[in-house]
Design a protein around this motif. Sequence first.
Motif, PDB file in Angstrom:
ATOM      1  N   VAL A  40       0.859  -1.169   0.000  1.00  0.00           N
ATOM      2  CA  VAL A  40       0.000   0.000   0.000  1.00  0.00           C
ATOM      3  C   VAL A  40       0.905   1.230   0.000  1.00  0.00           C
ATOM      4  N   LEU A  41       0.625   2.161  -0.891  1.00  0.00           N
ATOM      5  CA  LEU A  41       1.445   3.359  -1.008  1.00  0.00           C
ATOM      6  C   LEU A  41       0.811   4.519  -0.262  1.00  0.00           C
ATOM      7  N   GLY A  42       1.602   5.534   0.000  1.00  0.00           N
ATOM      8  CA  GLY A  42       1.119   6.737   0.666  1.00  0.00           C
ATOM      9  C   GLY A  42       2.160   7.825   0.560  1.00  0.00           C
ATOM     10  N   SER A  43       1.923   8.924   1.253  1.00  0.00           N
ATOM     11  CA  SER A  43       2.871  10.039   1.276  1.00  0.00           C
ATOM     12  C   SER A  43       2.828  10.666   2.660  1.00  0.00           C
ATOM     13  N   GLN A  44       3.791  11.498   2.951  1.00  0.00           N
ATOM     14  CA  GLN A  44       3.790  12.193   4.239  1.00  0.00           C
ATOM     15  C   GLN A  44       2.520  13.018   4.372  1.00  0.00           C
ATOM     16  N   ALA A  45       2.057  13.621   3.272  1.00  0.00           N
ATOM     17  CA  ALA A  45       0.825  14.411   3.315  1.00  0.00           C
ATOM     18  C   ALA A  45      -0.372  13.549   3.721  1.00  0.00           C
ATOM     19  N   ASP A  46      -0.382  12.274   3.318  1.00  0.00           N
ATOM     20  CA  ASP A  46      -1.462  11.371   3.718  1.00  0.00           C
ATOM     21  C   ASP A  46      -1.441  11.141   5.231  1.00  0.00           C
ATOM     22  N   LYS A  83      -4.415  17.159   9.748  1.00  0.00           N
ATOM     23  CA  LYS A  83      -3.794  18.323   9.107  1.00  0.00           C
ATOM     24  C   LYS A  83      -3.886  18.163   7.595  1.00  0.00           C
ATOM     25  N   GLY A  84      -5.004  18.610   7.019  1.00  0.00           N
ATOM     26  CA  GLY A  84      -5.216  18.497   5.578  1.00  0.00           C
ATOM     27  C   GLY A  84      -4.332  19.454   4.800  1.00  0.00           C
ATOM     28  N   SER A  85      -4.287  19.229   3.492  1.00  0.00           N
ATOM     29  CA  SER A  85      -3.547  20.088   2.577  1.00  0.00           C
ATOM     30  C   SER A  85      -4.278  20.031   1.238  1.00  0.00           C
ATOM     31  N   PRO A  86      -3.924  20.885   0.288  1.00  0.00           N
ATOM     32  CA  PRO A  86      -4.598  20.840  -1.010  1.00  0.00           C
ATOM     33  C   PRO A  86      -4.520  19.430  -1.622  1.00  0.00           C
ATOM     34  N   GLY A  87      -5.679  18.898  -1.996  1.00  0.00           N
ATOM     35  CA  GLY A  87      -5.733  17.560  -2.575  1.00  0.00           C
ATOM     36  C   GLY A  87      -5.659  16.442  -1.554  1.00  0.00           C
ATOM     37  N   ASN A  88      -5.611  16.790  -0.284  1.00  0.00           N
ATOM     38  CA  ASN A  88      -5.491  15.786   0.768  1.00  0.00           C
ATOM     39  C   ASN A  88      -6.260  16.271   2.006  1.00  0.00           C
ATOM     40  N   PRO A 122     -11.613   9.520   2.784  1.00  0.00           N
ATOM     41  CA  PRO A 122     -12.480  10.700   2.678  1.00  0.00           C
ATOM     42  C   PRO A 122     -12.606  11.165   1.226  1.00  0.00           C
ATOM     43  N   GLU A 123     -13.736  11.771   0.911  1.00  0.00           N
ATOM     44  CA  GLU A 123     -13.928  12.307  -0.436  1.00  0.00           C
ATOM     45  C   GLU A 123     -12.811  13.295  -0.754  1.00  0.00           C
ATOM     46  N   GLY A 124     -12.207  13.137  -1.918  1.00  0.00           N
ATOM     47  CA  GLY A 124     -11.128  14.011  -2.351  1.00  0.00           C
ATOM     48  C   GLY A 124      -9.741  13.552  -1.946  1.00  0.00           C
ATOM     49  N   ALA A 125      -9.654  12.500  -1.120  1.00  0.00           N
ATOM     50  CA  ALA A 125      -8.343  11.985  -0.696  1.00  0.00           C
ATOM     51  C   ALA A 125      -7.785  11.071  -1.780  1.00  0.00           C
ATOM     52  N   PRO A 126      -6.461  11.015  -1.923  1.00  0.00           N
ATOM     53  CA  PRO A 126      -5.879  10.115  -2.920  1.00  0.00           C
ATOM     54  C   PRO A 126      -6.118   8.656  -2.548  1.00  0.00           C
TER      55      PRO A 126
END
Length: 138
Positions: free
Chosen positions: A7-13, A20-25, A117-121
């Motif tokens: 399973v992949l992810g990123s620090q933003a995820d 702590k959301g961010s644009p696109g996340n 969540p809606e809009g999450a990668p």
Amino acid sequence: MKYMLMVLGSQADYDAMAGKGSPGNPAWSEADIKAMFDHMNALNDDLAESGEWVDGQGLAEPRGARLVTAGADGSPIVSDGPYGETKEVLAGYWIVDVADFARAAEIAARAYACPVPEGAPNYPVVVHPVGQDVGTEM
């Protein structure tokens, strides 16, 4: 046959899961986190019950990872970067022992269907054979 499902992810995820959301996340709510854990726990339980479970873990956030090389004397040299440019990192995995690739793909599809969540990668799940000869067909 054994396969590693990654399973992949990123620090933003990870940041978004901590609220702590961010644009696109978008930030995850407690209900979002619970839905994810319920989904993954049910998958883990089913794999254990079927005897296909070998191992599986979620990984801590990427900012906690370190690079290790060796000095001339063989002693470890530990650094926290620089990391190569990457959008995604390994966020978790399963090792499964299944009849064939088709079964591993079924499990990967179920993992991919984890609610977010809606809009999450939502990243694809990587299915990689474990310990097979190079060039072996899936």
